[in-house]
Write an enzyme that holds these catalytic residues in place. Structure first.
Site, PDB file in Angstrom:
ATOM      1  N   ASP A  98      -8.527   3.566   1.761  1.00 20.11           N
ATOM      2  CA  ASP A  98      -7.494   3.803   2.777  1.00 20.11           C
ATOM      3  C   ASP A  98      -8.139   4.339   4.059  1.00 20.11           C
ATOM      4  O   ASP A  98      -8.604   5.471   4.101  1.00 20.11           O
ATOM      5  CB  ASP A  98      -6.487   4.814   2.231  1.00 20.11           C
ATOM      6  CG  ASP A  98      -5.255   4.884   3.112  1.00 20.11           C
ATOM      7  OD1 ASP A  98      -5.338   4.469   4.285  1.00 20.11           O
ATOM      8  OD2 ASP A  98      -4.217   5.338   2.615  1.00 20.11           O
ATOM      9  N   CYS A 136       0.870  -1.181   0.000  1.00 17.12           N
ATOM     10  CA  CYS A 136       0.000   0.000   0.000  1.00 17.12           C
ATOM     11  C   CYS A 136       0.906   1.230   0.000  1.00 17.12           C
ATOM     12  O   CYS A 136       2.075   1.142  -0.396  1.00 17.12           O
ATOM     13  CB  CYS A 136      -0.981  -0.023   1.170  1.00 17.12           C
ATOM     14  SG  CYS A 136      -0.227   0.055   2.805  1.00 17.12           S
ATOM     15  N   ASN A 138       2.257   1.497   4.369  1.00 18.04           N
ATOM     16  CA  ASN A 138       2.581   0.223   5.053  1.00 18.04           C
ATOM     17  C   ASN A 138       2.290   0.291   6.563  1.00 18.04           C
ATOM     18  O   ASN A 138       2.952  -0.355   7.358  1.00 18.04           O
ATOM     19  CB  ASN A 138       4.042  -0.199   4.792  1.00 18.04           C
ATOM     20  CG  ASN A 138       4.375  -1.635   5.178  1.00 18.04           C
ATOM     21  OD1 ASN A 138       5.501  -1.941   5.521  1.00 18.04           O
ATOM     22  ND2 ASN A 138       3.401  -2.525   5.137  1.00 18.04           N
ATOM     23  N   CYS A 193      -1.404   0.755   7.397  1.00 17.53           N
ATOM     24  CA  CYS A 193      -2.836   0.421   7.526  1.00 17.53           C
ATOM     25  C   CYS A 193      -3.210  -0.797   6.681  1.00 17.53           C
ATOM     26  O   CYS A 193      -3.339  -1.903   7.207  1.00 17.53           O
ATOM     27  CB  CYS A 193      -3.718   1.609   7.133  1.00 17.53           C
ATOM     28  SG  CYS A 193      -3.644   2.991   8.311  1.00 17.53           S
ATOM     29  N   ARG A 194      -3.412  -0.584   5.375  1.00 15.72           N
ATOM     30  CA  ARG A 194      -3.996  -1.639   4.546  1.00 15.72           C
ATOM     31  C   ARG A 194      -3.083  -2.847   4.353  1.00 15.72           C
ATOM     32  O   ARG A 194      -3.519  -3.999   4.527  1.00 15.72           O
ATOM     33  CB  ARG A 194      -4.388  -1.069   3.168  1.00 15.72           C
ATOM     34  CG  ARG A 194      -5.508  -0.063   3.243  1.00 15.72           C
ATOM     35  CD  ARG A 194      -5.633   0.709   1.940  1.00 15.72           C
ATOM     36  NE  ARG A 194      -4.470   1.563   1.708  1.00 15.72           N
ATOM     37  CZ  ARG A 194      -4.226   2.243   0.602  1.00 15.72           C
ATOM     38  NH1 ARG A 194      -5.077   2.139  -0.411  1.00 15.72           N
ATOM     39  NH2 ARG A 194      -3.156   3.011   0.492  1.00 15.72           N
ATOM     40  N   SER A 195      -1.809  -2.626   3.974  1.00 18.69           N
ATOM     41  CA  SER A 195      -0.976  -3.805   3.666  1.00 18.69           C
ATOM     42  C   SER A 195      -0.583  -4.608   4.904  1.00 18.69           C
ATOM     43  O   SER A 195      -0.553  -5.847   4.822  1.00 18.69           O
ATOM     44  CB  SER A 195       0.234  -3.451   2.788  1.00 18.69           C
ATOM     45  OG  SER A 195       1.095  -2.541   3.413  1.00 18.69           O
TER      46      SER A 195
HETATM   47  P1  4NP Z   1      -1.769   2.890   4.097  1.00 22.11           P
HETATM   48  O1  4NP Z   1      -2.387   4.236   4.688  1.00 22.11           O
HETATM   49  O2  4NP Z   1      -1.241   3.215   2.725  1.00 22.11           O
HETATM   50  O3  4NP Z   1      -2.944   1.967   4.046  1.00 22.11           O
HETATM   51  O4  4NP Z   1      -0.706   2.468   5.085  1.00 22.11           O
HETATM   52  C1  4NP Z   1      -1.691   5.443   4.839  1.00 22.11           C
HETATM   53  C2  4NP Z   1      -1.044   5.711   6.009  1.00 22.11           C
HETATM   54  C3  4NP Z   1      -0.405   6.926   6.189  1.00 22.11           C
HETATM   55  C4  4NP Z   1      -0.429   7.863   5.173  1.00 22.11           C
HETATM   56  C5  4NP Z   1      -1.059   7.584   3.986  1.00 22.11           C
HETATM   57  C6  4NP Z   1      -1.688   6.364   3.809  1.00 22.11           C
HETATM   58  N1  4NP Z   1       0.192   9.118   5.364  1.00 22.11           N
HETATM   59  O5  4NP Z   1      -0.081  10.032   4.562  1.00 22.11           O
HETATM   60  O6  4NP Z   1       0.973   9.284   6.309  1.00 22.11           O
END
Ligand code: 4NP
Length: 152
Positions: free
Chosen positions: A120, A9, A12, A14-16
């Site tokens: 997300d 994702c 790294n 949340c989703r992955s």
């Molecule tokens: P992920 O979510 O891609 O599912 O881990 C996110 C976590 C943090 C951020 C963006 C997406 N961020 O902008 O910090």
């Protein structure tokens, strides 16, 4: 043969990592890892609301640590699963010349193709909704792997 799967994702956190935790439980014989296309959260554990939502379903992702995906990952895994089209574009830009490692949207494995990406929850705040979809995609992937191995 042990299949090696990398979940990708953006951050790294949340989703992955959630996908990694769900797939580890579902495919105990597989090698499962996760990474982000960004370097924003390197070394950090999964986002605490994501950890809590997973824990409520019996999935402990507290020990995972974020890392950034690299071109070398194309040689380390048999399948790379990404959460959205932006992840996919970034992965394709990293692909080493000649590598044929498949990069697939995780939502390709939903039976009814109801979704075209995993939303997300860092932005939507719907951690449970994202976990529901991840569990559906993971079950679809497990069924597809069983079918490919000649099982049912
Ligand atoms: P992920 O979510 O891609 O599912 O881990 C996110 C976590 C943090 C951020 C963006 C997406 N961020 O902008 O910090």
């Amino acid at each position: 043969m042990t299949i090696r799967i990398l979940c990708v994702c953006l951050g790294n956190i949340c989703r992955s990592p959630a996908a990694e935790g769900v797939l580890r439980a579902l495919l105990p014989d597989a090698v499962i890892d996760s990474a982000g296309t960004s370097d924003w959260h390197m070394g950090e554990p999964p986002y605490s609301p994501m950890q809590a939502a997973a824990r409520a379903r019996g999935i402990d992702i507290s020990g995972l640590r974020a890392r950034q995906v690299s071109a070398a990952d194309f040689g380390r895994f048999d399948l790379i699963l990404c959460m959205d089209a932006q992840n996919m574009a970034r992965l394709e830009a990293l692909r080493p010349y000649g590598s044929e490692t498949p990069v697939r949207l995780f939502t390709d494995f939903t039976p009814e193709s109801a979704a075209d990406h995993v939303p997300d929850p860092y932005y939507t705040r719907d951690f449970d909704g994202t976990l529901d979809l991840i569990e559906t995609c993971a079950a679809g992937l497990a069924a597809s792997l069983r079918k490919a191995q000649g099982g049912r």
